[in-house]
Design a protein around this motif. Structure first.
Motif, PDB file in Angstrom:
ATOM      1  N   SER A  91       0.801  -1.316   0.074  1.00  0.00           N
ATOM      2  CA  SER A  91      -0.155  -0.001   0.086  1.00  0.00           C
ATOM      3  C   SER A  91       0.934   1.255   0.044  1.00  0.00           C
ATOM      4  N   ASN A  92       1.914   1.234   0.651  1.00  0.00           N
ATOM      5  CA  ASN A  92       2.786   2.475   0.595  1.00  0.00           C
ATOM      6  C   ASN A  92       4.109   2.396   0.047  1.00  0.00           C
ATOM      7  N   TRP A  93       4.132   1.616  -1.192  1.00  0.00           N
ATOM      8  CA  TRP A  93       5.331   1.235  -1.973  1.00  0.00           C
ATOM      9  C   TRP A  93       6.397   2.576  -1.896  1.00  0.00           C
ATOM     10  N   ARG A  94       5.842   3.841  -1.812  1.00  0.00           N
ATOM     11  CA  ARG A  94       7.012   4.921  -2.033  1.00  0.00           C
ATOM     12  C   ARG A  94       7.929   4.821  -0.730  1.00  0.00           C
ATOM     13  N   GLN A  95       7.648   4.267   0.115  1.00  0.00           N
ATOM     14  CA  GLN A  95       8.396   4.335   1.686  1.00  0.00           C
ATOM     15  C   GLN A  95       9.239   2.965   1.565  1.00  0.00           C
ATOM     16  N   ALA A  96       9.085   2.158   0.685  1.00  0.00           N
ATOM     17  CA  ALA A  96       9.940   0.746   0.694  1.00  0.00           C
ATOM     18  C   ALA A  96      11.243   0.755   0.749  1.00  0.00           C
ATOM     19  N   TRP A  97      11.936   2.081   0.432  1.00  0.00           N
ATOM     20  CA  TRP A  97      13.480   2.266   0.550  1.00  0.00           C
ATOM     21  C   TRP A  97      13.874   2.236   2.133  1.00  0.00           C
ATOM     22  N   ARG A  98      13.189   2.298   2.977  1.00  0.00           N
ATOM     23  CA  ARG A  98      13.128   2.422   4.267  1.00  0.00           C
ATOM     24  C   ARG A  98      13.424   0.564   4.731  1.00  0.00           C
ATOM     25  N   LEU A  99      12.930  -0.205   3.923  1.00  0.00           N
ATOM     26  CA  LEU A  99      12.984  -1.449   4.590  1.00  0.00           C
ATOM     27  C   LEU A  99      14.530  -1.967   4.423  1.00  0.00           C
ATOM     28  N   ASN A 100      15.003  -2.773   5.301  1.00  0.00           N
ATOM     29  CA  ASN A 100      16.376  -3.269   5.468  1.00  0.00           C
ATOM     30  C   ASN A 100      16.548  -4.138   4.096  1.00  0.00           C
ATOM     31  N   THR A 101      15.569  -4.999   3.840  1.00  0.00           N
ATOM     32  CA  THR A 101      15.532  -5.828   2.621  1.00  0.00           C
ATOM     33  C   THR A 101      15.868  -5.202   1.243  1.00  0.00           C
ATOM     34  N   VAL A 102      15.250  -3.933   1.009  1.00  0.00           N
ATOM     35  CA  VAL A 102      15.325  -3.075   0.135  1.00  0.00           C
ATOM     36  C   VAL A 102      16.895  -2.628   0.043  1.00  0.00           C
ATOM     37  N   GLN A 103      17.290  -2.105   1.156  1.00  0.00           N
ATOM     38  CA  GLN A 103      18.342  -1.516   1.404  1.00  0.00           C
ATOM     39  C   GLN A 103      19.655  -2.524   0.883  1.00  0.00           C
ATOM     40  N   ALA A 104      19.551  -3.864   1.162  1.00  0.00           N
ATOM     41  CA  ALA A 104      20.373  -4.752   1.209  1.00  0.00           C
ATOM     42  C   ALA A 104      20.325  -5.314  -0.160  1.00  0.00           C
ATOM     43  N   ALA A 105      19.252  -5.604  -0.930  1.00  0.00           N
ATOM     44  CA  ALA A 105      19.277  -5.688  -2.180  1.00  0.00           C
ATOM     45  C   ALA A 105      19.880  -4.810  -3.290  1.00  0.00           C
ATOM     46  N   LEU A 138      21.755 -14.269   1.512  1.00  0.00           N
ATOM     47  CA  LEU A 138      21.452 -14.750   2.818  1.00  0.00           C
ATOM     48  C   LEU A 138      20.848 -13.573   3.732  1.00  0.00           C
ATOM     49  N   ALA A 139      21.734 -12.679   3.728  1.00  0.00           N
ATOM     50  CA  ALA A 139      21.017 -11.606   4.783  1.00  0.00           C
ATOM     51  C   ALA A 139      19.804 -11.049   4.433  1.00  0.00           C
ATOM     52  N   ILE A 140      19.594 -10.921   3.052  1.00  0.00           N
ATOM     53  CA  ILE A 140      18.338 -10.325   2.549  1.00  0.00           C
ATOM     54  C   ILE A 140      17.103 -11.279   3.290  1.00  0.00           C
ATOM     55  N   ILE A 141      17.526 -12.468   2.893  1.00  0.00           N
ATOM     56  CA  ILE A 141      16.519 -13.458   3.643  1.00  0.00           C
ATOM     57  C   ILE A 141      16.111 -13.258   5.025  1.00  0.00           C
ATOM     58  N   LEU A 142      17.157 -13.043   5.629  1.00  0.00           N
ATOM     59  CA  LEU A 142      17.237 -12.888   6.983  1.00  0.00           C
ATOM     60  C   LEU A 142      16.737 -11.539   7.420  1.00  0.00           C
ATOM     61  N   LEU A 143      16.887 -10.465   6.749  1.00  0.00           N
ATOM     62  CA  LEU A 143      16.370  -9.146   7.195  1.00  0.00           C
ATOM     63  C   LEU A 143      14.808  -9.096   6.656  1.00  0.00           C
ATOM     64  N   ARG A 144      14.474  -9.993   5.842  1.00  0.00           N
ATOM     65  CA  ARG A 144      12.964 -10.155   5.478  1.00  0.00           C
ATOM     66  C   ARG A 144      12.231 -10.700   6.629  1.00  0.00           C
ATOM     67  N   LEU A 145      12.729 -11.769   7.331  1.00  0.00           N
ATOM     68  CA  LEU A 145      12.177 -12.337   8.367  1.00  0.00           C
ATOM     69  C   LEU A 145      11.921 -11.594   9.805  1.00  0.00           C
ATOM     70  N   PRO A 202       9.955  -2.492  13.661  1.00  0.00           N
ATOM     71  CA  PRO A 202       8.622  -1.790  14.037  1.00  0.00           C
ATOM     72  C   PRO A 202       8.637  -0.498  13.574  1.00  0.00           C
ATOM     73  N   GLY A 203       9.589   0.471  13.261  1.00  0.00           N
ATOM     74  CA  GLY A 203       9.474   1.938  12.706  1.00  0.00           C
ATOM     75  C   GLY A 203       9.106   1.948  11.131  1.00  0.00           C
ATOM     76  N   VAL A 204       8.913   0.712  10.619  1.00  0.00           N
ATOM     77  CA  VAL A 204       8.705   0.901   9.184  1.00  0.00           C
ATOM     78  C   VAL A 204       7.106   0.231   9.108  1.00  0.00           C
ATOM     79  N   ASP A 205       6.195   0.739   8.454  1.00  0.00           N
ATOM     80  CA  ASP A 205       4.985   0.148   8.212  1.00  0.00           C
ATOM     81  C   ASP A 205       4.616   0.141   6.875  1.00  0.00           C
ATOM     82  N   VAL A 206       5.449  -0.104   5.910  1.00  0.00           N
ATOM     83  CA  VAL A 206       5.226  -0.371   4.648  1.00  0.00           C
ATOM     84  C   VAL A 206       4.551  -1.501   4.395  1.00  0.00           C
TER      85      VAL A 206
END
Length: 100
Positions: free
Chosen positions: A22-36, A71-78, A82-86
Motif C-alpha cells: 500500500s505504501n510502496w513509496r516508503q519501501a526504501w526504508r526496508l532493510n531488505t530493499v537496502q540490502a538488495a 542470505l542477509a536479505i532473506i534474514l532481514l526479510r524475516l 517496528p519503525g517501518v509500516d510499509v
C-alpha cells in the motif's frame, strides 16, 4: 486467439500477480530493499572492484560474499522492523482475525 490478445492476457495476469504494498513509496526504508540495492550495486561494480579488494577478498571467495549478502536479505526479510509500516495491515483490520 490473436497474438495481441494473448499478450494482453499475460500482462493482465502479471498485473494481478504483482500488487505493490500500500505504501510502496516508503519501501526504501526496508532493510531488505537496502540490502538488495547493495547486492545489485556490488554486482554492477564487481569487475572494477575485484582488483582493488583482491588482497582482502580473493576472487574465489566472491561468490560467497554475494551469497552472504543474499542470505542477509532473506534474514532481514524475516526480521520485524517496528519503525517501518510499509504494507502492514492495521491491527483492527487484520485478515483472518478473530472477530470479537
Amino acid at each position: 486467439m490473436s497474438l495481441a490478445k494473448a499478450i494482453w492476457k499475460q500482462l493482465a495476469r502479471a498485473r494481478a500477480w504483482f500488487r505493490p504494498v500500500s505504501n510502496w513509496r516508503q519501501a526504501w526504508r526496508l532493510n531488505t530493499v537496502q540490502a538488495a540495492a547493495a547486492l545489485a550495486f556490488l554486482s554492477a561494480v564487481q569487475a572494477d572492484l575485484l582488483p582493488i579488494v583482491q588482497a582482502v577478498v580473493p576472487p574465489a571467495w566472491w561468490p560467497y560474499v554475494t551469497g552472504a549478502i543474499a542470505l542477509a536479505i532473506i534474514l532481514l526479510r524475516l526480521r520485524d522492523q517496528p519503525g517501518v509500516d510499509v504494507g502492514r495491515v492495521p491491527a483492527d483490520k487484520s485478515v483472518g482475525g478473530d472477530p470479537q
